[in-house]
Design a protein around this motif. Sequence first.
Motif, mmCIF file in Angstrom:
data_model
loop_
_atom_site.group_PDB
_atom_site.id
_atom_site.type_symbol
_atom_site.label_atom_id
_atom_site.label_comp_id
_atom_site.label_asym_id
_atom_site.label_seq_id
_atom_site.Cartn_x
_atom_site.Cartn_y
_atom_site.Cartn_z
ATOM 1 N N SER A 252 0.833 -1.207 0.000
ATOM 2 C CA SER A 252 0.000 0.000 0.000
ATOM 3 C C SER A 252 0.864 1.252 0.000
ATOM 4 O O SER A 252 0.559 2.242 -0.680
ATOM 5 N N GLU A 253 1.953 1.213 0.786
ATOM 6 C CA GLU A 253 2.877 2.345 0.843
ATOM 7 C C GLU A 253 3.527 2.584 -0.518
ATOM 8 O O GLU A 253 3.630 3.723 -0.997
ATOM 9 N N ALA A 254 3.958 1.505 -1.154
ATOM 10 C CA ALA A 254 4.594 1.635 -2.466
ATOM 11 C C ALA A 254 3.611 2.213 -3.486
ATOM 12 O O ALA A 254 3.976 3.088 -4.279
ATOM 13 N N TYR A 255 2.369 1.745 -3.448
ATOM 14 C CA TYR A 255 1.379 2.252 -4.395
ATOM 15 C C TYR A 255 1.056 3.718 -4.126
ATOM 16 O O TYR A 255 0.859 4.505 -5.058
ATOM 17 N N ALA A 256 1.005 4.106 -2.837
ATOM 18 C CA ALA A 256 0.730 5.506 -2.499
ATOM 19 C C ALA A 256 1.786 6.424 -3.097
ATOM 20 O O ALA A 256 1.483 7.536 -3.538
ATOM 21 N N ILE A 257 3.029 5.966 -3.140
ATOM 22 C CA ILE A 257 4.113 6.783 -3.702
ATOM 23 C C ILE A 257 4.027 6.819 -5.223
ATOM 24 O O ILE A 257 4.041 7.889 -5.844
ATOM 25 N N LEU A 258 3.920 5.661 -5.852
ATOM 26 C CA LEU A 258 4.010 5.605 -7.309
ATOM 27 C C LEU A 258 2.726 6.046 -8.010
ATOM 28 O O LEU A 258 2.761 6.394 -9.194
ATOM 29 N N SER A 259 1.598 6.057 -7.310
ATOM 30 C CA SER A 259 0.354 6.513 -7.935
ATOM 31 C C SER A 259 0.192 8.020 -7.843
ATOM 32 O O SER A 259 -0.699 8.585 -8.486
ATOM 33 N N ASP A 260 1.035 8.660 -7.040
ATOM 34 C CA ASP A 260 0.995 10.121 -6.886
ATOM 35 C C ASP A 260 2.141 10.715 -7.703
ATOM 36 O O ASP A 260 3.309 10.512 -7.359
ATOM 37 N N PRO A 261 1.852 11.426 -8.790
ATOM 38 C CA PRO A 261 2.932 11.931 -9.649
ATOM 39 C C PRO A 261 3.969 12.753 -8.916
ATOM 40 O O PRO A 261 5.167 12.638 -9.192
ATOM 41 N N ASP A 262 3.552 13.588 -7.951
ATOM 42 C CA ASP A 262 4.507 14.426 -7.234
ATOM 43 C C ASP A 262 5.409 13.583 -6.336
ATOM 44 O O ASP A 262 6.632 13.770 -6.305
ATOM 45 N N GLN A 263 4.805 12.623 -5.589
ATOM 46 C CA GLN A 263 5.621 11.770 -4.727
ATOM 47 C C GLN A 263 6.563 10.900 -5.550
ATOM 48 O O GLN A 263 7.721 10.696 -5.172
ATOM 49 N N ARG A 264 6.073 10.401 -6.681
ATOM 50 C CA ARG A 264 6.934 9.565 -7.521
ATOM 51 C C ARG A 264 8.117 10.381 -8.060
ATOM 52 O O ARG A 264 9.259 9.896 -8.083
ATOM 53 N N ARG A 265 7.843 11.619 -8.500
ATOM 54 C CA ARG A 265 8.918 12.476 -9.007
ATOM 55 C C ARG A 265 9.963 12.735 -7.924
ATOM 56 O O ARG A 265 11.170 12.665 -8.177
ATOM 57 N N ARG A 266 9.509 12.995 -6.691
ATOM 58 C CA ARG A 266 10.461 13.280 -5.610
ATOM 59 C C ARG A 266 11.233 12.027 -5.207
ATOM 60 O O ARG A 266 12.421 12.095 -4.895
ATOM 61 N N TYR A 267 10.559 10.869 -5.217
ATOM 62 C CA TYR A 267 11.285 9.632 -4.912
ATOM 63 C C TYR A 267 12.356 9.366 -5.960
ATOM 64 O O TYR A 267 13.489 9.018 -5.633
ATOM 65 N N ASP A 268 12.009 9.533 -7.239
ATOM 66 C CA ASP A 268 12.980 9.311 -8.308
ATOM 67 C C ASP A 268 14.164 10.263 -8.186
ATOM 68 O O ASP A 268 15.294 9.912 -8.537
ATOM 69 N N ALA A 269 13.906 11.483 -7.685
ATOM 70 C CA ALA A 269 14.971 12.489 -7.595
ATOM 71 C C ALA A 269 15.846 12.291 -6.365
ATOM 72 O O ALA A 269 17.073 12.437 -6.426
#
Length: 315
Positions: A50-67
């Motif tokens: 659920s935590e992983a999906y919360a990050i990757l389904s949110d474009p802003d959180q995914r962008r910050r994680y990738d960065a």
Amino acid sequence: MAVSDPYEVLGVPRDADQDEIQREYRKLARQYHPDINKDPDAEERFKDVSEAYAILSDPDQRRRYDAFGPDFRQIPEDVDPDMWARSQSRARAGARAGAGYTTAGGFGEGIDFEDLFGGLFGARGRGGPTGRAASGAWGPVRGADQEAEVQVSVDEAYRGGKRTVTLDRPDGPRRLEVTIPAGVTDGQRIRLAGQGGGGDPAGDLYLIARIAPHPRYRVEGRDVTADLPLAPWEAALGATVAFRTPGGEAKVKVPAGTSSGRRLRLRGRGLPNPRGDPGDLYAEARIMVPSEPSEQERRLFEQLAEASSFDPRRA
């Protein structure tokens, strides 16, 4: 708090699109949901998914994680990703150069600490009024981000609303008015700017939504499943029946010959999605019989038993 690599948790490549991410999340959520999987480790695994999906389904959180990687929530919003990458590269190079950053010529030879930390602390680290040029030391530091869990009912997840949340803090309980957004999913983070750890400025508080168990509804991502009670004749002959959903009453067309366990899909009647398509609602057939049939009902069932050659154990 560092998080596990969400791409590894969901088993998707780093360039996966939202459809692939959602598909893998639904598969793993069904596999590890505590209501289905009784393995002692299933609940923790479900939380990770659920935590992983919360990050990757949110474009802003995914962008910050990738960065910024696993500690992305600890990095201030105004930090430049390129500056951060350069600072990390130089820090690693300095560590490989030998024994910290000290050399015979002094501290930090070959490393521009103005460049290294300037991107992290903004103008405060570059000699602003509160920076080191004025005081001889680094200026105020942003407070740490913090996390807390909040339990959300299925109705709240569907419609959203306002809640008063009480948090235990070292200096005593703290009450906050929180807006629960419509369509919040299990594991999703709700950001309260400036409500985290003390500092200048204060950090942010992230409330982790946990969908509470419901006697009728089972939630997986944005999809909702509910039992659909049917009379034997409705299941055998087909019918259109009223069905209560989190969004109100709906009509369900039951095909003739429906058996218990059959799932009837109501497209778009699951949890709403502010960024895309809503989830679906599944009505799962459950054939019910009267616990105390009347004399006439009993006679009719006996006549059916005599006339029918149907054997459900051989079907």
